[in-house]
Design a protein around this motif. Sequence first.
Motif, PDB file in Angstrom:
ATOM      1  N   TYR A  99       0.834  -1.209   0.000  1.00 43.23           N
ATOM      2  CA  TYR A  99       0.000   0.000   0.000  1.00 43.23           C
ATOM      3  C   TYR A  99       0.866   1.256   0.000  1.00 43.23           C
ATOM      4  O   TYR A  99       0.549   2.233  -0.678  1.00 43.23           O
ATOM      5  CB  TYR A  99      -0.972  -0.006   1.184  1.00 43.23           C
ATOM      6  CG  TYR A  99      -1.914  -1.188   1.122  1.00 43.23           C
ATOM      7  CD1 TYR A  99      -2.888  -1.263   0.121  1.00 43.23           C
ATOM      8  CD2 TYR A  99      -1.816  -2.229   2.024  1.00 43.23           C
ATOM      9  CE1 TYR A  99      -3.742  -2.352   0.044  1.00 43.23           C
ATOM     10  CE2 TYR A  99      -2.666  -3.321   1.950  1.00 43.23           C
ATOM     11  CZ  TYR A  99      -3.622  -3.377   0.954  1.00 43.23           C
ATOM     12  OH  TYR A  99      -4.457  -4.456   0.865  1.00 43.23           O
ATOM     13  N   LEU A 100       1.941   1.230   0.734  1.00 46.16           N
ATOM     14  CA  LEU A 100       2.884   2.349   0.707  1.00 46.16           C
ATOM     15  C   LEU A 100       3.474   2.498  -0.692  1.00 46.16           C
ATOM     16  O   LEU A 100       3.599   3.615  -1.207  1.00 46.16           O
ATOM     17  CB  LEU A 100       3.996   2.136   1.735  1.00 46.16           C
ATOM     18  CG  LEU A 100       5.117   3.170   1.754  1.00 46.16           C
ATOM     19  CD1 LEU A 100       4.575   4.563   2.054  1.00 46.16           C
ATOM     20  CD2 LEU A 100       6.184   2.770   2.757  1.00 46.16           C
ATOM     21  N   GLN A 101       3.823   1.399  -1.317  1.00 42.16           N
ATOM     22  CA  GLN A 101       4.356   1.442  -2.680  1.00 42.16           C
ATOM     23  C   GLN A 101       3.342   2.084  -3.629  1.00 42.16           C
ATOM     24  O   GLN A 101       3.708   2.916  -4.465  1.00 42.16           O
ATOM     25  CB  GLN A 101       4.714   0.039  -3.158  1.00 42.16           C
ATOM     26  CG  GLN A 101       5.901  -0.554  -2.440  1.00 42.16           C
ATOM     27  CD  GLN A 101       6.140  -1.996  -2.834  1.00 42.16           C
ATOM     28  OE1 GLN A 101       5.807  -2.417  -3.926  1.00 42.16           O
ATOM     29  NE2 GLN A 101       6.732  -2.765  -1.930  1.00 42.16           N
ATOM     30  N   GLN A 102       2.081   1.698  -3.502  1.00 42.91           N
ATOM     31  CA  GLN A 102       1.048   2.276  -4.365  1.00 42.91           C
ATOM     32  C   GLN A 102       0.920   3.772  -4.142  1.00 42.91           C
ATOM     33  O   GLN A 102       0.826   4.546  -5.095  1.00 42.91           O
ATOM     34  CB  GLN A 102      -0.312   1.609  -4.108  1.00 42.91           C
ATOM     35  CG  GLN A 102      -0.422   0.223  -4.643  1.00 42.91           C
ATOM     36  CD  GLN A 102      -1.749  -0.424  -4.285  1.00 42.91           C
ATOM     37  OE1 GLN A 102      -2.386  -0.084  -3.292  1.00 42.91           O
ATOM     38  NE2 GLN A 102      -2.166  -1.363  -5.112  1.00 42.91           N
ATOM     39  N   ARG A 103       0.907   4.184  -2.882  1.00 41.38           N
ATOM     40  CA  ARG A 103       0.774   5.620  -2.580  1.00 41.38           C
ATOM     41  C   ARG A 103       1.940   6.412  -3.152  1.00 41.38           C
ATOM     42  O   ARG A 103       1.745   7.478  -3.751  1.00 41.38           O
ATOM     43  CB  ARG A 103       0.692   5.844  -1.069  1.00 41.38           C
ATOM     44  CG  ARG A 103      -0.604   5.434  -0.461  1.00 41.38           C
ATOM     45  CD  ARG A 103      -0.772   5.976   0.949  1.00 41.38           C
ATOM     46  NE  ARG A 103       0.355   5.783   1.833  1.00 41.38           N
ATOM     47  CZ  ARG A 103       0.541   4.714   2.609  1.00 41.38           C
ATOM     48  NH1 ARG A 103      -0.306   3.714   2.573  1.00 41.38           N
ATOM     49  NH2 ARG A 103       1.574   4.653   3.418  1.00 41.38           N
ATOM     50  N   LEU A 104       3.136   5.909  -2.973  1.00 41.22           N
ATOM     51  CA  LEU A 104       4.295   6.640  -3.472  1.00 41.22           C
ATOM     52  C   LEU A 104       4.340   6.648  -5.000  1.00 41.22           C
ATOM     53  O   LEU A 104       4.754   7.639  -5.602  1.00 41.22           O
ATOM     54  CB  LEU A 104       5.580   6.068  -2.881  1.00 41.22           C
ATOM     55  CG  LEU A 104       5.725   6.275  -1.369  1.00 41.22           C
ATOM     56  CD1 LEU A 104       6.978   5.601  -0.851  1.00 41.22           C
ATOM     57  CD2 LEU A 104       5.702   7.740  -1.003  1.00 41.22           C
ATOM     58  N   PHE A 105       3.892   5.576  -5.608  1.00 40.75           N
ATOM     59  CA  PHE A 105       3.799   5.565  -7.071  1.00 40.75           C
ATOM     60  C   PHE A 105       2.748   6.564  -7.543  1.00 40.75           C
ATOM     61  O   PHE A 105       2.973   7.302  -8.515  1.00 40.75           O
ATOM     62  CB  PHE A 105       3.477   4.164  -7.597  1.00 40.75           C
ATOM     63  CG  PHE A 105       3.312   4.146  -9.084  1.00 40.75           C
ATOM     64  CD1 PHE A 105       4.417   4.270  -9.910  1.00 40.75           C
ATOM     65  CD2 PHE A 105       2.055   4.058  -9.655  1.00 40.75           C
ATOM     66  CE1 PHE A 105       4.269   4.286 -11.293  1.00 40.75           C
ATOM     67  CE2 PHE A 105       1.900   4.068 -11.034  1.00 40.75           C
ATOM     68  CZ  PHE A 105       3.003   4.188 -11.856  1.00 40.75           C
ATOM     69  N   LEU A 106       1.621   6.618  -6.858  1.00 37.07           N
ATOM     70  CA  LEU A 106       0.603   7.612  -7.207  1.00 37.07           C
ATOM     71  C   LEU A 106       1.171   9.020  -7.086  1.00 37.07           C
ATOM     72  O   LEU A 106       0.952   9.865  -7.958  1.00 37.07           O
ATOM     73  CB  LEU A 106      -0.624   7.479  -6.303  1.00 37.07           C
ATOM     74  CG  LEU A 106      -1.629   6.408  -6.678  1.00 37.07           C
ATOM     75  CD1 LEU A 106      -2.648   6.226  -5.562  1.00 37.07           C
ATOM     76  CD2 LEU A 106      -2.325   6.752  -7.982  1.00 37.07           C
ATOM     77  N   ARG A 107       1.890   9.282  -6.014  1.00 34.84           N
ATOM     78  CA  ARG A 107       2.484  10.603  -5.821  1.00 34.84           C
ATOM     79  C   ARG A 107       3.447  10.932  -6.959  1.00 34.84           C
ATOM     80  O   ARG A 107       3.406  12.016  -7.530  1.00 34.84           O
ATOM     81  CB  ARG A 107       3.215  10.672  -4.489  1.00 34.84           C
ATOM     82  CG  ARG A 107       3.800  12.049  -4.209  1.00 34.84           C
ATOM     83  CD  ARG A 107       4.416  12.128  -2.855  1.00 34.84           C
ATOM     84  NE  ARG A 107       3.407  11.824  -1.843  1.00 34.84           N
ATOM     85  CZ  ARG A 107       3.694  11.595  -0.570  1.00 34.84           C
ATOM     86  NH1 ARG A 107       4.935  11.632  -0.144  1.00 34.84           N
ATOM     87  NH2 ARG A 107       2.736  11.327   0.286  1.00 34.84           N
TER      88      ARG A 107
END
Length: 160
Positions: A99-107
Motif C-alpha cells: 500500500y505504501l508502494q502504491q501511494r508513493l507511485f501515485l504521488r
Amino acid sequence: MEDTRLVYFLRHLSPAQMDGFNDYIRNPFFNQRDTLIQLFDLLREELIEKGHALQREDVYRYIYPGQPFNPGSLKALFARLFAQLKQYLAWEEFNRDKYLQQRLFLRASGQMGAMRHFAAFHKSARKELEKSDLNAADYFFEDMSLEEERYRYLRIQGKR
C-alpha cells in the motif's frame, strides 16, 4: 565501541536481516564505498559472530592501514554505515508494504503530470484496497492516504 547505535542495531538484526544488509551494502546501487564494506565485515565477524571486543584504534588501523588514528574519520565512517543500515531497514519495510508502494507511485505519477494514467492507477489502488482483509483502522488509514494522494494530484493539476 559496544555502546554505539550501529553496534546495537547490528546485534539486533535477525539472521535474514543480517544477510540482507550484507547484500545491500555490497550493491553498488546503494553503496560505492569499500570502507563501509570493510567496516561492516569487521564488525560482523569480530563483534557479532565471534563476540570479540574491538578498540577504536584497531578498527581504524584495519580500515586505514599505516595512517595515524583519526577519531573524527572513524566516527564519520560509523555514521555513514549507520545511515546505510537505516536506509536498508526502511527499504526492507517499503518492500513489504504494497500500500505504501502504491501511494508513493501515485504521488510520483501525479508529480510527473501523468493526467491520463493517474485516475486509472488511483482506481486500481482503491479496488485492491476494497478487496483487502485489513482491519478497520488500517483500512481507513490506507483509504485516507489514497485520497490524500488524489488531493495532492488535483492541487498540482490546478497549478499547471
